[in-house]
Design an enzyme around this catalytic site. Structure first.
Site, short mmCIF file in Angstrom:
data_model
loop_
_atom_site.label_atom_id
_atom_site.label_comp_id
_atom_site.label_asym_id
_atom_site.label_seq_id
_atom_site.Cartn_x
_atom_site.Cartn_y
_atom_site.Cartn_z
N LYS A 169 0.84 -1.19 0.00
CA LYS A 169 0.00 0.00 0.00
C LYS A 169 0.88 1.25 0.00
CE LYS A 169 -4.03 -2.18 0.53
NZ LYS A 169 -5.02 -2.20 -0.57
N LYS A 270 -14.50 -7.31 -5.93
CA LYS A 270 -14.78 -7.47 -4.51
C LYS A 270 -16.26 -7.76 -4.35
CE LYS A 270 -11.01 -4.79 -2.57
NZ LYS A 270 -10.10 -4.81 -3.71
MG LIG Z 1 -6.99 -2.44 -4.12
#
Ligand SMILES: [Mg+2]
Length: 372
Positions: A169, A270
């Site tokens: 990240k 997702k």
């Molecule tokens: Mg992502």
């Protein structure tokens, strides 16, 4: 008189998960240390039970807020009472007719219907979803935003734990800080199969252009650099790196839009962002038809979400599966036996019908709703 195999009761439970590895940081100062999970139990007239789950990684990431999930499940549960859980498209149509939006809440009920469908037919979800293509899958794991040296250490830990795909990240401080983070992680991950740099939509376009230019020689994937499809498309035109999008991909239309705009090379679906297994299957099949590599997962969740993700991934053409992801690996609490788990960077598909897991009701905490 209701047929015995139609939905006669829906129970909703609330469970708080805690992160095993402490707080996990995303771009823009967002962080998660616990996850608000909503578990759905659906029972048919003949006594079969199916389980679903939706979990909020943090309300500042994707649409979803635990109390709103549970509030919206009340009218959604009423809408599906008497429905045939095998007719997953019709169940979804009932939910859409009752409440517009709230894909994340619908996801939990949808997963429970697929679990019932599998248990009633004696088939695994992966077989119902087109056939089991793989019994196990290579996983990726995530490393949160931190100082470069700390991220380097966590990348080395991930490699040592057997992971060959790592998502790092970024999205804090100046663009130079992110470039430094990426260089440290790539250095630590020498020999890994895939290094993915995820800004979670944080960078303004100009910053994204600067960062991707600085890492253009590194073998990394760039994930959701900017918030919108148009910005991501403009940045991708100036980069040689493959781009993955996820936050903006809420269904088949959004994949088509991003594909036509030239904004992506790969797709990360997702479950709760799309609305459960039923619409995610459509999105998966579209991505495959377009030749786009993909992952199927959810942002957060426990054993139920991880099992559902594995069935979708393992029924997808292996050539196009980028990797698997188990959100349950991040949390301490276990709510089911037989759920997939990471072992040396791999996970096995459950073998029993439906989701293939046995949910432990005593692990679920408070029941917040019963509709019958
Ligand atoms: Mg992502």
């Amino acid at each position: 008189m209701m047929a015995t195999d139609t939905i006669r009761r829906v129970d909703v439970f609330s469970v708080l998960y805690h992160h095993a590895g402490g707080p996990f940081a995303l771009s823009g100062g967002r962080s998660s240390n616990e996850q608000d999970a909503t578990i759905v139990r659906v029972e048919t007239g003949d006594g079969l039970v199916g389980w679903g789950e939706q979990c909020v990684f943090t309300p500042s990431f994707l649409p979803g807020y635990g109390p709103s999930t549970r509030a919206v499940l009340e009218p959604l549960a009423r809408a599906v009472l008497g429905a045939d859980p095998h007719a997953v498209e019709l169940v979804h149509a009932r939910m859409d007719a009752a409440i517009r939006g709230y894909a994340y809440a619908k996801s939990a009920l949808d997963i429970a219907c697929w679990d019932l469908h599998g248990k009633a037919t004696g088939l695994r979800l992966s077989d119902l979803l087109g056939g089991t293509r793989q019994e196990q899958i290579e996983l990726y794991t995530g490393v949160g935003v931190a100082a470069p040296e700390e991220m380097r250490e966590r990348c080395a830990d991930a490699l040592a734990a057997g992971f060959r795909q790592v998502q790092v990240k970024v999205g804090s401080g100046r663009p130079d800080d992110d470039v430094e983070r990426i260089r440290a992680c790539v250095d630590a991950l020498a020999g890994a199969d895939r290094v993915i740099v995820d800004a979670n939509g944080y960078w303004p376009q100009a910053d994204a252009v600067r960062v991707v230019a600085a890492v253009d020689e590194l073998d990394v994937y760039i994930e959701q650099p900017c918030a919108t499809v148009a910005e991501c498309a403009r940045v991708r035109r100036r980069s040689r790196r493959p781009f993955i999008l996820d936050e903006v991909l809420t269904g088949v239309r959004e994949i088509v839009e991003a594909h036509v705009a030239g904004a992506l090379d790969a797709v990360r679906l997702k479950l709760s962002n799309v609305g459960g297994i039923t619409p995610t299957r459509r999105a998966r099949d579209l991505a495959v038809a377009l030749g786009l590599p993909l992952t199927i997962e959810d942002a957060g969740g426990g054993d139920i979400v991880s099992a559902a993700s594995m069935h979708l991934a393992c029924s997808t053409d292996p050539k196009l599966v980028l990797g698997g992801y188990l959100p349950s690996e991040m949390v301490v609490e276990r709510i089911a036996a037989g759920a997939p788990a990471a072992s040396n960077g791999m996970a096995r598909l459950p073998t029993a019908p439906g989701l293939g897991i046995a949910v432990d009701e005593s692990a679920l905490g408070d029941r917040v709703l019963r509709i019958e």
